[in-house]
Structures are given as structure tokens and as C-alpha cells.
Design an enzyme around this catalytic site. Structure first.
Site, mmCIF file in Angstrom:
data_model
loop_
_atom_site.group_PDB
_atom_site.id
_atom_site.type_symbol
_atom_site.label_atom_id
_atom_site.label_comp_id
_atom_site.label_asym_id
_atom_site.label_seq_id
_atom_site.Cartn_x
_atom_site.Cartn_y
_atom_site.Cartn_z
ATOM 1 C CD GLU A 285 -2.645 -1.311 -0.138
ATOM 2 O OE1 GLU A 285 -3.221 -0.303 -0.584
ATOM 3 O OE2 GLU A 285 -2.647 -2.399 -0.755
ATOM 4 C CB CYS A 319 -1.571 7.206 2.338
ATOM 5 S SG CYS A 319 -2.740 6.383 3.412
HETATM 6 P P1 NAP Z 1 8.859 4.700 3.459
HETATM 7 O O1 NAP Z 1 9.972 5.643 3.529
HETATM 8 O O2 NAP Z 1 8.608 3.975 2.190
HETATM 9 O O3 NAP Z 1 9.094 3.665 4.635
HETATM 10 C C1 NAP Z 1 8.165 2.638 4.923
HETATM 11 C C2 NAP Z 1 8.897 1.463 5.542
HETATM 12 O O4 NAP Z 1 9.737 0.871 4.560
HETATM 13 C C3 NAP Z 1 9.795 1.846 6.710
HETATM 14 O O5 NAP Z 1 9.706 0.838 7.691
HETATM 15 C C4 NAP Z 1 11.151 1.865 6.060
HETATM 16 O O6 NAP Z 1 12.208 1.656 6.955
HETATM 17 C C5 NAP Z 1 11.036 0.710 5.108
HETATM 18 N N1 NAP Z 1 12.042 0.672 4.038
HETATM 19 C C6 NAP Z 1 12.778 1.680 3.532
HETATM 20 N N2 NAP Z 1 13.571 1.218 2.553
HETATM 21 C C7 NAP Z 1 13.342 -0.107 2.435
HETATM 22 C C8 NAP Z 1 13.840 -1.150 1.597
HETATM 23 N N3 NAP Z 1 14.759 -0.932 0.650
HETATM 24 N N4 NAP Z 1 13.358 -2.395 1.760
HETATM 25 C C9 NAP Z 1 12.427 -2.654 2.673
HETATM 26 N N5 NAP Z 1 11.911 -1.715 3.496
HETATM 27 C C10 NAP Z 1 12.356 -0.455 3.382
HETATM 28 O O7 NAP Z 1 7.491 5.393 3.823
HETATM 29 P P2 NAP Z 1 7.170 6.301 5.095
HETATM 30 O O8 NAP Z 1 7.881 7.596 4.928
HETATM 31 O O9 NAP Z 1 7.356 5.523 6.347
HETATM 32 O O10 NAP Z 1 5.599 6.528 4.943
HETATM 33 C C11 NAP Z 1 5.051 7.506 4.137
HETATM 34 C C12 NAP Z 1 4.546 6.894 2.842
HETATM 35 O O11 NAP Z 1 3.647 5.846 3.131
HETATM 36 C C13 NAP Z 1 3.759 7.875 2.009
HETATM 37 O O12 NAP Z 1 4.105 7.703 0.659
HETATM 38 C C14 NAP Z 1 2.313 7.450 2.239
HETATM 39 O O13 NAP Z 1 1.426 7.808 1.210
HETATM 40 C C15 NAP Z 1 2.455 5.985 2.373
HETATM 41 N N6 NAP Z 1 1.338 5.387 3.108
HETATM 42 C C16 NAP Z 1 0.409 4.664 2.410
HETATM 43 C C17 NAP Z 1 -0.681 4.118 3.051
HETATM 44 C C18 NAP Z 1 -1.719 3.325 2.306
HETATM 45 O O14 NAP Z 1 -2.529 2.667 2.930
HETATM 46 N N7 NAP Z 1 -1.714 3.366 0.973
HETATM 47 C C19 NAP Z 1 -0.829 4.309 4.425
HETATM 48 C C20 NAP Z 1 0.141 5.045 5.115
HETATM 49 C C21 NAP Z 1 1.211 5.577 4.443
HETATM 50 P P3 NAP Z 1 13.056 2.920 7.531
HETATM 51 O O15 NAP Z 1 12.087 3.719 8.320
HETATM 52 O O16 NAP Z 1 14.102 2.254 8.350
HETATM 53 O O17 NAP Z 1 13.585 3.649 6.351
#
Ligand code: NAP
Ligand code: MG
Length: 513
Positions: A285, A319
Site C-alpha cells: 500500500e 496517504c
Molecule cells: P517509506 O519511507 O517507504 O518507509 C516505509 C517502511 O519501509 C519503513 O519501515 C522503512 O524503513 C522501510 N524501508 C525503507 N527502505 C526499504 C527497503 N529498501 N526495503 C524494505 N523496506 C524499506 O514510507 P514512510 O515515509 O514511512 O511513509 C510515508 C509513505 O507511506 C507515504 O508515501 C504514504 O502515502 C504511504 N502510506 C500509504 C498508506 C496506504 O494505505 N496506501 C498508508 C500510510 C502511508 P526505515 O524507516 O528504516 O527507512
């Protein structure tokens, strides 16, 4: 069992409730700066390297430090989950659900305390923090019931002379990768859905909010969940994330976060690894560029309320945030004026003191958002905001741009901060066209009093969660199953009746009588 009901939100206008929350904030303030270990197979593992969680609204305040896993520990957690899977998969769905119901009860008792942790760690104001906890409770109550509903034999066509049964069985070991923006609700929802369906997991919380994730782990333990079912493994996304995603024993990945990371996970998971005997399942997501559409015949006051709430709730870091407002030209100037009026009232300050607008999550986010504000100044007219806000944290003034073209970067790219792009539409049809013209498709909203237009929008506004005459944020578990189209992800519909099937596989058994 009583029917599922959403956990009510707390009313902080009530003096007694307000006092309880203030007390919880004071209590948690005294518990800041502690050190938390990893939890692998029920054992506490302290590591040399640490992740420090800082209050984004008060940079001198350490919320806590947590352990930081390396690949060796990630492998250990995965093996613990693999071993536990052999017994956990044999628990009845009702027994597994029982742990979720107990954990929900613990959360309900500790609601204000958990909300206070979210104020300090994520920068959520009281109502946003309270809603995050309520949603976590809802997920557990809902998925527990779903596991029981899907637990028995499923309907199949009767064939005389045969005993035919179809049941859902779990997949295996999953890697749950959670975002920081709903660091309790989404993390709890993804984790408990996977485990109640009979899987075991390695849980990697976001590095910006790992302390509340530890609180969740503790609550699951307090509810008695056996060791090894959930393994708490904070660590760098790129380092342990890649390792866990590519591991041949990983059966599925449940991810919520940004588009870029989601795409990377999808690609890595698709590559077959030596020793891997399945296709990995990916539930991802991702982001959004959601919009509120306002037609000429809408109630403009209501529309302005909805736009402001959708764009600036939790500083636009949802999001589902309505980061675009697409307004019919006949009412455009008026709606801009009404929105600006509302935004002017959004005072910025520390979340634990319950300011309506808190900080953004970290320095990188603040920098990125300020860069987008500069781009906005080129692409449109700055109506209000546009600067860092006062305070010892990552504060940004709620910012509104008007005159943004549908194709502008401000109208196409997810900013994930308190920045609203207001776009003028020539007609209702044009507004729908603009709405659909991004790579995302998560949430949307239409304000209109015209039945025909509402029906037209019902079919033509292409997004996973569409709302009429209300804001585009605030989906409720069970009521508004949640997930988006296109680059917003796999449309998993969290909090809906299809969700647990993503963590299950159907087994059909036929016996000749
Ligand atoms: P993110 O930077 O993509 O991080 C999400 C998770 O992925 C974190 O635990 C992060 O760890 C991990 N991660 C980073 N690089 C990775 C890799 N190469 N392999 C595996 N995991 C990795 O997102 P965020 O900043 O936490 O959240 C914001 C984003 O989430 C926005 O784009 C928002 O729209 C989206 N979101 C979507 C929904 C939905 O239901 N569609 C809901 C909520 C949020 P680290 O923290 O250690 O980097
Ligand atoms: Mg932090």
C-alpha cells in the site's frame, strides 16, 4: 460474540477526558529516553548500534532508543518465525483471535497513554493520536472476527458421493514493513491480520517511530501471544529490509509506505532465490495525490471545511491527505478565500500540547516539503504560509497555493506535508478529468448537491476510497475498507472482508464416499 463496532473517539471538549489525556501526557513525559531491545523468539536482544527516536516537535527530547538489527539478527528473527510457524499454524482461528481480543482490551485500558506516546513520537495532536489508537483497536477486533468467519469449511457445490471441503490455511513467514505515519494503527493492523490468519512474522517498524511499535509488541506479549509469532526487529529499511525481502524462506511481504520503496520491494520479491520454492506474495500500500473536487452547486462552507481538514490533518502526512483541491471556476475564488480563512486559524506548535498543527516527522521531510514550497512559488500563487514555523522542531506553516495547473509538479507529486494545491476546473467534466490525471488513485471526495453528478462521479472518479460531501481522510475499519488503485498499491482493502485472504491460501480436499 458481540458484533464488531468501531471504537468511539475521545471527546477532548469534555473536561474530564481532557484532564485524563493531560495526565497521560505528563506520565509519558516521565517515561521518555528509555532503551528498548529487539524481541526475537520472546527474548530481549540489546544491540551495540541504536536507533534514536526524537520528538519531532522538540528536538532536545529523546522519546527512546531502540536496538538496531543487522543481517545476522534479521536471519535469527526469520528462523524464529519459521520454527514457530509449525505450531502456530495448528492453533484454531478462535484461539488465535483470542489473543487479538485480549490485546484490544489492553489497548482500550491504556488508550490515553498510547495516544500520548504518539504525540511525542509522531507529532500527532490529541485527536489524531486518539484516532490512531482507536483504529488499532478496531483492526484487532475486526480481524479477530474475520479469522473466525473464515476459519471453518467454506461453501462449495455439493456433489453426491463425495465429501468436499475448502478451507483457508496460512502461508508461512511474512515480513511486515510499516510506515511511521500511523505507527500504531497500520503496524498493528498489518501484523495482527497476518498472525490471526496463522502466519508468523518479522515486524520491521519505521525508523522514525519504533518506540510505539515496541509498546505494541509488549501488549501482544501481555495478551499472551506465544514467543516467535511476532518478532520485533527495528533496523534500517535498506539494510535489513532488502535482506528480509529477498530471503528464500520469506513467503510474503506486507508493506505500507512510499511508492519508491514499494516498487523496489515488488521487484526484489519477484526474483527467484536459490532454495525458494514459492512465488512470494506482495501486499504493498503506497502513496497518494488525493483530491477534493468542488462543483459549482456545492455548499462552499462545507467544502472549505472538508478541504482544510483533508489537506492539513496531521500536517498532511496521511496517504489519504487531500493535497489537491479541484474547484469549479464559478466558485473558485470564493473557495480559495474560505479555505485560506480556515488555514489562518491553524496554530502551529507541539503536538503534546494539542496544537492543531504539529511538526512534520523529520529533517529530511521538512527539507523536502520546503523544496516543494519553492517549486510552488514558481508554479502558482502563494496564498498563505510558505515558511518554516517557529519552534524547536520540524515545523512548517500550513501552506496554500492557488492557480496550480493540473500538470504542475505540485499537482502530480506526493509531498506528504502541509501543502495544498488549488486547481481551477473549467467544468464538472474537466474537474473529473483532472482528478483522474495522476499516477495514483487512493482517496477522493466530491462536494456537490446534484444527484446526477454524484452518480457520474461514483463511476468515473477512479480511486479506492471515494467520499461525497465529506472529507477524504478518516476511513473507519469495517465501514470504509481502505486501499488504492494504480501506483497507490495493491488495493488490499485493509479493514475489509477481503483482507485476511491476502495472508491465506485455499486448500480443497475431496474424499470419495
Ligand atoms: P517509506 O519511507 O517507504 O518507509 C516505509 C517502511 O519501509 C519503513 O519501515 C522503512 O524503513 C522501510 N524501508 C525503507 N527502505 C526499504 C527497503 N529498501 N526495503 C524494505 N523496506 C524499506 O514510507 P514512510 O515515509 O514511512 O511513509 C510515508 C509513505 O507511506 C507515504 O508515501 C504514504 O502515502 C504511504 N502510506 C500509504 C498508506 C496506504 O494505505 N496506501 C498508508 C500510510 C502511508 P526505515 O524507516 O528504516 O527507512
Ligand atoms: Mg522521531
Amino acid at each position: 460474540m458481540i458484533e464488531f463496532k468501531n471504537e468511539p473517539f475521545s471527546n477532548f471538549a469534555d473536561p474530564a477526558t481532557k484532564a485524563k489525556m493531560a495526565e497521560a501526557v505528563a506520565l509519558v513525559k516521565n517515561e521518555l529516553s528509555q532503551d528498548y531491545p529487539l524481541v526475537i523468539n520472546g527474548e530481549r536482544v540489546f544491540t551495540e548500534q541504536k536507533i534514536t527516536s526524537v520528538n519531532p516537535g522538540n528536538l532536545d527530547q529523546v522519546v527512546g532508543t531502540v536496538g538496531k538489527a543487522d543481517r545476522t539478527l534479521a536471519a535469527k528473527a526469520l528462523h524464529a518465525a519459521l520454527e514457530m510457524f509449525e505450531s502456530w499454524k495448528r492453533f484454531t482461528p478462535a484461539a488465535r483471535a483470542g489473543y487479538l481480543f485480549k490485546a484490544a482490551a489492553v489497548m482500550r485500558r491504556r488508550k490515553f497513554e498510547l495516544a500520548a506516546w504518539l504525540c511525542f513520537e509522531a507529532g500527532k495532536n490529541w485527536a489524531e493520536a486518539d484516532a490512531d489508537v482507536a483504529e488499532a483497536i478496531d483492526f484487532m477486533e475486526f480481524y479477530g472476527r474475520e479469522a473466525i468467519r473464515l476459519g471453518g469449511n467454506q461453501p462449495v457445490t455439493v456433489l453426491p458421493g463425495e465429501d468436499n471441503r475448502l478451507t483457508y490455511i496460512p502461508l508461512g513467514v511474512g515480513v511486515v514493513i510499516a510506515p511511521w505515519n500511523f505507527p500504531l494503527a497500520i503496524l498493528a493492523g498489518m501484523t495482527t491480520a497476518a498472525v490471526v490468519a496463522g502466519n508468523t512474522v518479522v515486524l520491521k517498524p519505521a525508523s522514525a517511530a519504533p518506540v510505539i511499535a515496541f509498546k505494541f509488541m509488549e501488549i501482544m506479549e501481555a495478551a499472551g501471544i506465544p514467543a516467535g509469532v511476532i518478532n520485533y526487529l527495528p533496523g534500517s529499511g535498506s539494510e535489513v529490509g532488502d535482506f528480509l525481502v529477498t530471503h528464500p524462506k520469506t513467503r510474503f511481504i506486507s508493506f505500507t509506505g512510499s511508492k519508491d520503496v514499494g516498487l523496489r520491494i515488488n521487484e526484489l520479491a519477484a526474483r527467484h532465490q536459490p532454495g525458494q520454492i514459492w512465488l512470494k506474495r506482495v501486499v504493498a500500500e503506497m502513496g497518494g495525490k488525493d483530491a477534493v473536487v468542488v462543483d459549482a452547486d456545492a455548499s462552499l462552507e462545507d467544502a472549505a471545511d472538508g478541504i482544510a481538514a483533508s489537506a492539513f490533518g496531521f500536517q498532511g502526512q496521511k496517504c489519504s491527505a487531500g493535497s489537491r483541491a479541484i474547484v469549479h471556476k464559478d466558485v473558485y475564488d470564493k473557495v480559495v478565500e474560505l479555505v485560506v480563512e480556515r488555514v489562518r486559524k491553524l496554530q502551529v506548535g507541539p503536538a503534546e500540547e494539542n496544537f492543531p498543527a504539529g511538526p512534520v516527522i523529520d529533517a529530511a521531510a521538512q527539507k523536502k516539503i520546503l523544496e516543494y514550497i519553492e517549486i510552488g512559488k514558481q508554479e502558482g500563487k502563494l496564498e498563505i504560509g510558505g515558511l518554516k514555523a517557529e519552534g524547536n522542531g520540524y515545523y512548517i506553516q500550513p501552506t496554500v497555493f492557488s492557480g496550480i495547473a493540473p500538470e504542475a509538479r505540485l499537482a502530480q507529486e506526493e509531498i506528504f506535508g502541509p501543502v495544498l494545491a488549488m486547481i481551477k476546473a473549467e467544468s464538472f467534466e474537466h474537474a473529473l478529468e483532472i482528478f483522474n490525471n495522476t499516477e495514483y488513485g487512493l482517496t477522493g471526495s466530491l462536494y456537490s448537491s446534484n444527484r446526477e453528478k454524484i452518480e457520474r462521479a461514483r463511476s468515473d472518479m477512479h480511486c479506492g476510497n471515494l467520499y461525497f460531501n465529506r472529507k477524504c481522510t478518516g476511513a473507519l475499519v469495517g465501514v470504509h475498507p481502505f486501499g488504492g488503485f494504480n501506483m497507490s498499491g495493491t488495493d488490499s482493502k485493509a479493514g475489509g472482508r477481503d483482507y485476511l485472504l491476502l495472508f491465506s491460501q485455499a486448500k480443497s480436499v475431496s474424499e470419495k464416499l
